[in-house]
Design an enzyme around this catalytic site. Structure first.
Site, PDB file in Angstrom:
ATOM      1  N   TYR A 145      -1.589   4.870   4.122  1.00  0.00           N
ATOM      2  CA  TYR A 145      -2.146   3.653   3.535  1.00  0.00           C
ATOM      3  C   TYR A 145      -3.410   4.021   2.778  1.00  0.00           C
ATOM      4  CZ  TYR A 145      -4.339  -0.974   3.180  1.00  0.00           C
ATOM      5  OH  TYR A 145      -4.934  -2.127   2.721  1.00  0.00           O
ATOM      6  N   ASP A 240      -7.829  11.186   1.246  1.00  0.00           N
ATOM      7  CA  ASP A 240      -8.335   9.851   1.574  1.00  0.00           C
ATOM      8  C   ASP A 240      -8.821   9.911   3.016  1.00  0.00           C
ATOM      9  OD1 ASP A 240      -8.876   7.260   2.191  1.00  0.00           O
ATOM     10  OD2 ASP A 240      -6.931   6.448   1.592  1.00  0.00           O
ATOM     11  N   LYS A 268     -15.107   2.686   5.976  1.00  0.00           N
ATOM     12  CA  LYS A 268     -15.237   2.529   7.433  1.00  0.00           C
ATOM     13  C   LYS A 268     -16.550   3.119   8.001  1.00  0.00           C
ATOM     14  CE  LYS A 268     -10.455   1.364   7.979  1.00  0.00           C
ATOM     15  NZ  LYS A 268      -9.415   1.824   7.077  1.00  0.00           N
TER      16      LYS A 268
END
Ligand SMILES: *Cc1c(COP(=O)(O)O)cnc(C)c1O
Length: 432
Positions: A145, A240, A268
């Site tokens: 994702y 990522d 995050k």
């Protein structure tokens, strides 16, 4: 059963305001059923819901809170910064400070650009790879994702090497036509893609620790293979690290596996619980970004001083000697107790772990490295498992595809307590 009347009422109200009553879909508890809990407070390893129930938290706001909730230094720093206003749309000292902390302690980053979410970071990183290489196509992997940008909302079609099929309404086919989707951990697929689209591929994007669709651990060998293929084909390798960055080590998965990506993306943890994302690379690659170069990218609230100071307050604590070693050791102890129970009862379950990230896989496959290896039917077990946890004061992300996070404030006692409840929850799920 704990009482959740207040959450139920609040959720009912929220459904008047938001589609599905939420501002991000997984929060709606669709895959587990029941009412989403409205959280009113977090402190240390715990969160409290609107009915006053207390939960030992393994969701950690989906990863950012590696120091637990309401960390004293993060809180005090935010309060101090906010005394001078919240946003100026001009450069601030806080941006320099956070950048310096990262660049001085990350061997693969020479320059950075701050944005406000992981999605934005990835979107910009792909634009950068395309702008730098002057090529349009890129490779992504099924089961990774990368946020909700149009061309990234894709799944594989049938066949080894396929163009993406959009997974969301509202994404024009032409937007995903340049996205090549491959299975994870499959060298042959990568070789085929590079030979089919010779000199057309700008880069490969991968979660080096794929943690958004179960925990699909890759190997150093596979990541090194991607590095070599990118080098051989003039393409860029994008890691990522929105989840793995500052999570599996200060230098994330790139540092852990000792594989150098060309571009890295963060989110995050980097914001200490506030909305921050970033992408970074060598000075040469980053010079392609505006205003130095032709790749445009901007943001009204980018580098926001309050968010920057929260990030710095959090990251500075991760530099403490032994921080990651302790966190990993603690998580390994926790995972060992789960594995012991699973082995004793011979459940078709595996627990995967890397650093402070863990995932309970409802299948007895020894390695799950590609999305297709996850049997959707196995997720049925997760439902009763999850509700047993909630009813006994343990908070997990409400989907069997989500990983759990151990934070530095979880004590061994708390982890032993949680392990006991999780083992009971497995017994419930398997009707023992
Ligand atoms: C969470 C995540 C994103 C998206 O970040 P947002 O801040 O939710 O936009 C992108 N990539 C990975 C690997 C993620 O885990």
């Amino acid at each position: 059963m704990v009482s959740t009347t207040q959450s139920e009422n609040l959720y009912k109200e929220a459904r008047n305001y938001f589609p599905g009553g939420v501002n991000s879909p997984v929060r709606a508890f669709r895959s587990v059923g029941g009412t989403p809990l409205f959280i009113t407070k977090g402190d240390g390893a715990y969160v409290w819901d609107a009915d006053g129930n207390k939960y030992l938290d393994f969701c950690a706001s989906w990863g950012p809170l590696i120091l637990g909730h309401n960390n004293a230094l993060v809180r005090e720093t935010v309060i101090e910064t906010i005394q001078n206003g919240t946003s100026f749309g001009a450069p601030t000292i806080q941006e320099n400070e956070l950048a310096q902390l990262i660049i001085n302690n990350h061997r693969f980053i020479e320059k950075l650009r701050f944005v406000s979410s992981g999605t934005e970071a990835v979107m910009s990183a792909i634009r950068l790879a395309r702008g730098y290489t002057k090529r349009d196509k890129y490779i992504k992997f099924e089961g990774c994702y990368h946020g909700h940008a149009d061309h990234l909302l894709v799944k594989a079609g049938s066949g080894l090497v396929t163009f993406g099929e959009s997974t969301s309404a509202g994404v024009p086919k032409s937007f995903v036509d340049e996205t090549i989707v491959l299975p994870l951990y499959n060298e042959q697929a990568v070789l085929e893609a590079f030979s089919m689209f010779k000199d057309q591929i700008a880069g490969i994007i991968i979660e080096p620790v794929p943690a958004n669709n179960g925990l699909l651990l890759q190997t150093r060998k596979f990541l090194k293979f991607l590095r070599a293929q990118c080098d051989a084909n003039g393409a860029l390798l994008i890691f990522d690290e929105v989840i793995s960055g500052f999570r599996v080590g200060f230098e994330g998965a790139a540092g852990l596996y000792r594989v150098k990506p060309d571009i890295l993306t963060f989110g995050k943890i980097i914001g200490g619980g506030l909305p921050v994302g970033a992408y970074g690379a060598s000075a040469t690659i980053m010079s392609t970004v505006s205003p130095e170069g032709p790749v445009y990218q901007a943001g009204t609230l980018s580098g926001n001083p309050v968010a920057m100071s929260a990030g710095k307050a959090q990251l500075s604590q991760l530099m403490a000697p032994g921080f990651y070693r302790n966190l990993s050791k603690k998580t390994a102890h926790f995972v060992r107790s789960l594995r012991k129970h699973i082995a004793m009862r011979q459940y078709p379950v595996r627990v995967f772990q890397i650093g402070s990230v863990f995932w309970i896989s409802f299948s007895d496959l020894e390695h799950v490295r590609a999305a297709a290896q996850i049997d959707a039917a196995s997720m049925l077990y997760f439902k009763s498992f999850f509700h047993h946890l909630i009813n006994n004061g343990i908070y997990f992300g409400p989907s069997g595809y989500e990983v759990g996070f151990v934070s530095s404030v979880h004590t061994l006692e708390e982890l032993d307590f949680a392990a006991g409840i999780i083992c009971d929850a497995l017994d419930v799920a398997f009707h023992k």
